[in-house]
Design a protein around this motif. Structure first.
Motif, PDB file in Angstrom:
ATOM      1  N   GLU A 194      40.725  22.076   3.346  1.00 11.35           N
ATOM      2  CA  GLU A 194      40.596  21.275   2.138  1.00 11.35           C
ATOM      3  C   GLU A 194      39.913  19.932   2.363  1.00 11.35           C
ATOM      4  N   GLU A 195      39.542  19.614   3.607  1.00 13.22           N
ATOM      5  CA  GLU A 195      38.871  18.349   3.826  1.00 13.22           C
ATOM      6  C   GLU A 195      37.518  18.330   3.133  1.00 13.22           C
ATOM      7  N   VAL A 196      37.105  17.159   2.682  1.00 16.05           N
ATOM      8  CA  VAL A 196      35.810  17.014   2.034  1.00 16.05           C
ATOM      9  C   VAL A 196      34.717  17.386   3.029  1.00 16.05           C
ATOM     10  N   GLY A 197      33.826  18.281   2.622  1.00 15.39           N
ATOM     11  CA  GLY A 197      32.735  18.690   3.494  1.00 15.39           C
ATOM     12  C   GLY A 197      33.096  19.775   4.487  1.00 15.39           C
ATOM     13  N   ALA A 198      34.311  20.332   4.406  1.00 15.63           N
ATOM     14  CA  ALA A 198      34.686  21.394   5.330  1.00 15.63           C
ATOM     15  C   ALA A 198      33.783  22.608   5.145  1.00 15.63           C
ATOM     16  N   VAL A 199      33.394  23.217   6.265  1.00 12.83           N
ATOM     17  CA  VAL A 199      32.472  24.354   6.239  1.00 12.83           C
ATOM     18  C   VAL A 199      33.040  25.475   7.097  1.00 12.83           C
ATOM     19  N   PHE A 200      33.012  26.697   6.579  1.00 12.64           N
ATOM     20  CA  PHE A 200      33.433  27.869   7.331  1.00 12.64           C
ATOM     21  C   PHE A 200      32.355  28.929   7.178  1.00 12.64           C
ATOM     22  N   ARG A 201      31.790  29.384   8.313  1.00 13.75           N
ATOM     23  CA  ARG A 201      30.756  30.414   8.286  1.00 13.75           C
ATOM     24  C   ARG A 201      31.160  31.558   9.219  1.00 13.75           C
ATOM     25  N   TRP A 202      31.107  32.763   8.701  1.00 12.78           N
ATOM     26  CA  TRP A 202      31.554  33.942   9.449  1.00 12.78           C
ATOM     27  C   TRP A 202      30.402  34.922   9.593  1.00 12.78           C
ATOM     28  N   ASN A 203      30.200  35.411  10.842  1.00 14.98           N
ATOM     29  CA  ASN A 203      29.121  36.353  11.114  1.00 14.98           C
ATOM     30  C   ASN A 203      29.540  37.263  12.255  1.00 14.98           C
ATOM     31  N   ALA A 204      30.687  37.904  12.115  1.00 13.71           N
ATOM     32  CA  ALA A 204      31.232  38.736  13.184  1.00 13.71           C
ATOM     33  C   ALA A 204      31.998  39.893  12.568  1.00 13.71           C
ATOM     34  N   ASN A 205      32.368  40.851  13.400  1.00 11.24           N
ATOM     35  CA  ASN A 205      33.123  42.013  12.939  1.00 11.24           C
ATOM     36  C   ASN A 205      34.615  41.694  12.931  1.00 11.24           C
ATOM     37  N   THR A 206      35.315  42.194  11.925  1.00 12.47           N
ATOM     38  CA  THR A 206      36.758  42.003  11.903  1.00 12.47           C
ATOM     39  C   THR A 206      37.416  43.074  11.060  1.00 12.47           C
ATOM     40  N   GLU A 207      38.661  43.365  11.383  1.00 12.23           N
ATOM     41  CA  GLU A 207      39.420  44.333  10.586  1.00 12.23           C
ATOM     42  C   GLU A 207      39.887  43.695   9.282  1.00 12.23           C
ATOM     43  N   VAL A 208      40.491  42.511   9.380  1.00 14.12           N
ATOM     44  CA  VAL A 208      40.996  41.812   8.196  1.00 14.12           C
ATOM     45  C   VAL A 208      40.570  40.356   8.277  1.00 14.12           C
ATOM     46  N   LEU A 209      39.915  39.871   7.231  1.00 15.02           N
ATOM     47  CA  LEU A 209      39.565  38.455   7.116  1.00 15.02           C
ATOM     48  C   LEU A 209      40.236  37.930   5.861  1.00 15.02           C
ATOM     49  N   PHE A 210      41.154  36.985   6.049  1.00 19.58           N
ATOM     50  CA  PHE A 210      41.886  36.390   4.931  1.00 19.58           C
ATOM     51  C   PHE A 210      41.472  34.933   4.824  1.00 19.58           C
ATOM     52  N   VAL A 211      40.894  34.552   3.685  1.00 20.09           N
ATOM     53  CA  VAL A 211      40.381  33.197   3.497  1.00 20.09           C
ATOM     54  C   VAL A 211      41.090  32.544   2.321  1.00 20.09           C
ATOM     55  N   GLN A 212      41.698  31.401   2.594  1.00 18.15           N
ATOM     56  CA  GLN A 212      42.266  30.562   1.552  1.00 18.15           C
ATOM     57  C   GLN A 212      41.714  29.165   1.805  1.00 18.15           C
ATOM     58  N   SER A 213      40.606  28.826   1.153  1.00 19.74           N
ATOM     59  CA  SER A 213      39.875  27.639   1.580  1.00 19.74           C
ATOM     60  C   SER A 213      39.102  27.047   0.426  1.00 19.74           C
ATOM     61  N   GLY A 214      38.303  26.030   0.738  1.00 20.98           N
ATOM     62  CA  GLY A 214      37.475  25.365  -0.249  1.00 20.98           C
ATOM     63  C   GLY A 214      36.188  26.115  -0.491  1.00 20.98           C
ATOM     64  N   PRO A 215      35.301  25.565  -1.334  1.00 25.62           N
ATOM     65  CA  PRO A 215      34.116  26.294  -1.776  1.00 25.62           C
ATOM     66  C   PRO A 215      33.037  26.447  -0.716  1.00 25.62           C
ATOM     67  N   ALA A 216      33.243  25.916   0.475  1.00 26.39           N
ATOM     68  CA  ALA A 216      32.211  25.999   1.507  1.00 26.39           C
ATOM     69  C   ALA A 216      32.362  27.221   2.407  1.00 26.39           C
TER      70      ALA A 216
END
Length: 335
Positions: A194-216
């Motif tokens: 939730e920090e201002v400017g937080a960035v999350f980028r995913w480019n890998a294989n996974t069984e389960v990806l659970f994201v609860q995050s901001g718009p980035a």
């Protein structure tokens, strides 16, 4: 300085504690280079106060016994530069230093006691944070489970080799910048970015990806068997076998391969592109198949289910901010 040449120096900081266990501390702010085998039998190995350890080719830091040792870096920097970190230690990183791996092997394990029997647990995680940048840019990281809390940077580059471990789990909490570009992961959880400017980028294989995050939060690639999202996310690439938007937030699909969608609760899925079999705006059907071409040119033919309060929005190409705003405004009027 070379660690062995300075051995007498840090023996002065050796802190004995009652019983057979003891600890060692490096806290003089110097740089120690390890280029030979260095094993330790210490319950705690603490590096702090701006001290830096560089593990060069030929260097190895490892425990010598089957024991639950702890290696702690607090306000210190660890650079794995061609050597090896091994043994049975649990790693804990905190403070304003950095863990950087450019080459070499990270290959440690830990164990848990079940009754009176020690059990090897290759998944016992590295604890990262708070405030410690963690960057894997090269080499082999055999220790693929990690807890990451309140960290300014968590980065796994495309040149890092991670083994295909069935339970290679990753837990990210309050991370300002997280980029994962390689690996085969089990369960990945991203919470409260939730920090201002937080960035999350995913480019890998996974069984389960659970994201609860901001718009980035952005999915760029990889194959994701189950993508569960509660917050606002964007999908730009990769293959998602099942998109499960189940409790709110907006997921914007710009590209990639989406095989199936389940939209529940108050969630909204915005699909940008052209040639859709549904008119622009909200889809009224509770189930069906959405076909067309996404903004990146990838065709979509995704079966979907939609609960009564959830929405699937079709936005025409080009996907301008005005088009999205108008669609969401229309959705607000419907609600």
């Amino acid at each position: 300085m070379r660690l062995f040449a300075a051995f007498a120096l840090f023996v002065l900081s050796l802190a004995l504690v009652p019983g057979p266990s003891f600890a060692i501390t490096l806290d003089d702010g110097e740089t120690y280079v390890i280029d030979d085998a260095f094993t330790y039998d210490f319950d705690d190995f603490l590096v702090e106060n701006g001290t830096e350890i560089i593990i060069d080719p030929g260097g190895r830091v490892a425990t010598t016994q089957f024991a639950n040792y702890v290696f702690t870096a607090s306000g210190a920097s660890i650079h794995l530069n061609g050597g090896t970190i091994g043994g049975w230690s649990r790693w804990q990183l905190a403070g304003t230093g950095e863990f950087l791996m450019t080459s070499g092997i990270m290959d440690t394990s830990a164990f848990a006691l079940v009754g009176s029997d020690p059990v090897i647990d290759l998944r016992t995680p590295i604890d990262i944070g708070p405030d410690t940048p963690f960057r894997l840019l090269g080499g082999t990281w055999n220790r693929t489970a990690a807890n990451v809390v309140d960290t300014p940077l968590f980065e796994i580059g495309p040149d890092v080799v991670l083994p295909d471990v069935e339970f290679a789990d990753l837990d990210l909490l309050d991370v300002e910048l997280a980029t994962v570009q390689t690996g085969n992961w089990g369960i990945v959880t991203v919470n409260a970015m939730e920090e201002v400017g937080a960035v999350f980028r995913w480019n890998a294989n996974t069984e389960v990806l659970f994201v609860q995050s901001g718009p980035a939060a952005t999915i760029e690639g990889g194959t994701i068997e189950l993508f569960e999202t509660v917050g606002d996310t964007a999908i730009e690439g990769g293959t998602i076998e099942l998109l499960d938007a189940f409790a709110g937030g907006t997921t914007t699909i710009l590209g990639g391969e989406i095989l199936e969608m389940d939209v529940k609760g108050t969630s909204t899925v915005v699909v940008e592109g052209s040639g859709f079999n549904y008119p622009n705006g909200p889809i009224g059907d509770s189930m069906g198949t959405l076909t067309g071409t996404l903004l990146d040119g990838t065709p979509i033919a995704a079966p979907f289910t939609r609960s009564s309060r959830a929405q699937i929005m079709v936005v025409p190409e080009p996907g301008s901010v005005f088009a999205i705003s108008g669609a969401i405004f229309a959705l607000a009027l419907l609600r």
